[in-house]
Design an enzyme around this catalytic site. Structure first.
Site, short mmCIF file in Angstrom:
data_model
loop_
_atom_site.label_atom_id
_atom_site.label_comp_id
_atom_site.label_asym_id
_atom_site.label_seq_id
_atom_site.Cartn_x
_atom_site.Cartn_y
_atom_site.Cartn_z
N ASP A 140 1.00 -1.09 0.09
CA ASP A 140 -0.25 0.17 -0.32
C ASP A 140 0.94 1.21 -0.08
OD1 ASP A 140 -1.50 -2.81 1.36
OD2 ASP A 140 -3.22 -0.84 0.42
C1 LIG Z 1 -2.76 -4.23 -5.08
S1 LIG Z 1 -2.13 -4.67 -3.46
C2 LIG Z 1 -3.57 -3.76 -3.19
C3 LIG Z 1 -3.22 -4.04 -0.93
O1 LIG Z 1 -4.37 -3.13 -0.89
C4 LIG Z 1 -4.75 -3.62 0.27
O2 LIG Z 1 -5.71 -3.44 1.39
P1 LIG Z 1 -7.22 -2.90 1.14
O3 LIG Z 1 -8.13 -4.09 0.80
O4 LIG Z 1 -7.57 -2.65 3.27
O5 LIG Z 1 -7.05 -1.74 0.29
C5 LIG Z 1 -4.16 -5.27 0.67
O6 LIG Z 1 -2.94 -4.34 0.96
C6 LIG Z 1 -2.99 -5.04 -0.58
O7 LIG Z 1 -1.45 -5.29 -0.51
#
Ligand SMILES: CSC[C@H]1O[C@H](OP(=O)(O)O)[C@H](O)[C@@H]1O
Length: 359
Positions: free
Chosen positions: A245
């Site tokens: 992220d």
């Molecule tokens: C393509 S990396 C996506 C990254 O985002 C996710 O978090 P969230 O589901 O809370 O938006 C997760 O950290 C992933 O690695």
């Protein structure tokens, strides 16, 4: 059923409501930046790249219906909307990077006396629409660089991969980051097995990654987050590959909660640990992970599942959405669309690449 998280065509934007997956496949119309902010905040769309793309496309939809009397008014409108979209979720940097890029571009172009409102609007909207194709191209490059290194380590033998959260077509414009590496391995007939963690409390792994893996008939097994250490102790895991992220200047990486402990266990078992990070998730303005803001999600997202309580009523919950993995635990390296880099060399290497692009 579909894996298309984002549907966009000529100013019409729909997102797949990921809170309903994998049991229901319903799309939500997004008609402006307020709608974009809401679907991002509620995690109906999630995933660092998808957040930035949906945020910007929600602004494109709103711009189509917006009249401005001058290029300065248009530039200020775009800047204010981008600043608003960044507030939806603070940890992933992709929306912030996009806001910085488009704010600089629109303010620079607006200061050109020869620029018209119509042309400026078209330039910015086209650039935002191109985020979809650019994201997919970047993901495929990440996938290939990651597969290259993993198969070099395995002497080209098929591999078993552990991944966390969801980093596939449901977190991006398509193909995926860490799951893109897994897709690239599969495309080379070099994927022996994928293990995906359920990723409590939002269950991106059990609901979304498992859905993608089953949909594409990949050899895959779901494990609880608590099983990861025994998995690496008892199964022949070739590598752990996760998404990002926000990767900061020294390589420290913010990713879904649970990533840090996977890195510790991988280190203990000498399993290479990779971060798949298109540079849309890179933040050179922060020196190390101590300064990354970690989003805390509502307690009920942890104490209930689909509205059904799973914890004792009245218990307090701590629900950080992310953690920070120190660079020294990212032993496989950071996989970008420009290549695989060791964490300590990332800033200089990307600086050289950006410098050569500007030259
Ligand atoms: C393509 S990396 C996506 C990254 O985002 C996710 O978090 P969230 O589901 O809370 O938006 C997760 O950290 C992933 O690695």
């Amino acid at each position: 059923m579909t894996l298309e998280a984002i549907k966009y065509d000529e100013g019409s934007l729909q997102i797949l409501d990921q809170l309903l997956l994998p049991f229901k496949s319903e799309y939500i119309d997004v008609k402006d930046t307020e709608g974009g902010w809401n679907v991002i905040k509620k995690m109906q769309v999630r995933g660092a790249p998808a957040i930035a793309i949906v945020g910007c496309l929600s602004l494109v939809v709103e711009l189509r219906a917006t009249h401005c009397n001058s290029t300065k008014e248009l530039a200020d409108f775009i800047q204010s909307k981008l600043e608003y979209l960044v507030t939806a979720r603070p940890t992933a940097v992709n929306m912030g990077n996009a806001a910085k890029y488009f704010t600089e571009k629109v303010q620079r172009l607006a200061s050109d006396d020869g620029m018209s409102v119509k042309n400026l609007k078209k330039i910015i909207m086209t650039d935002m629409e191109e985020m979809l194709a650019k994201d997919i191209a970047g993901n495929k490059a990440v996938g290939d660089f990651g597969a290259d290194d993993i198969l070099t380590r395995s002497n080209k033998q098929p591999v078993c991969i552990l991944t966390h959260c969801n980093t596939g077509s449901l977190a991006t414009a398509g193909y995926g980051t860490a799951l893109g590496v897994i897709r690239s391995l599969k495309n080379r007939d070099a994927l022996k097995h994928v293990y995906c963690t359920e990723t409590r409390p939002y269950n991106q792994g059990a609901r979304l990654t498992a859905y993608e893996l089953v949909y594409e008939k990949m050899p895959a097994t779901l494990v609880c987050d608590s099983m990861a250490a025994m998995l690496m102790q008892r199964k022949n895991i070739s590598a752990v590959v996760v998404g990002a992220d926000r990767v900061v200047a020294n390589g420290d990486t913010a990713n879904k909660i649970g990533t840090y402990q996977l890195a510790i266990v991988a280190k203990h078992h000498d399993v290479p640990f990779y971060v798949a990070c298109p540079t849309t998730a890179y933040d050179s303005t922060i020196a190390n992970g101590d300064s990354i803001k970690i989003e805390e999600r509502p307690s009920q997202e942890m104490s209930s599942i689909n509205g059904v309580p799973v914890a004792a009523p009245g218990i307090q919950c701590w629900n950080p959405g992310f953690d920070v993995t120190p660079a020294e635990l990212i032993t496989g390296g950071i996989i970008t669309e420009h290549g695989l880099f060791k964490p300590h060399e990332l800033k200089d290497k990307l600086g050289l690449i950006n410098g050569s692009k500007k030259a």
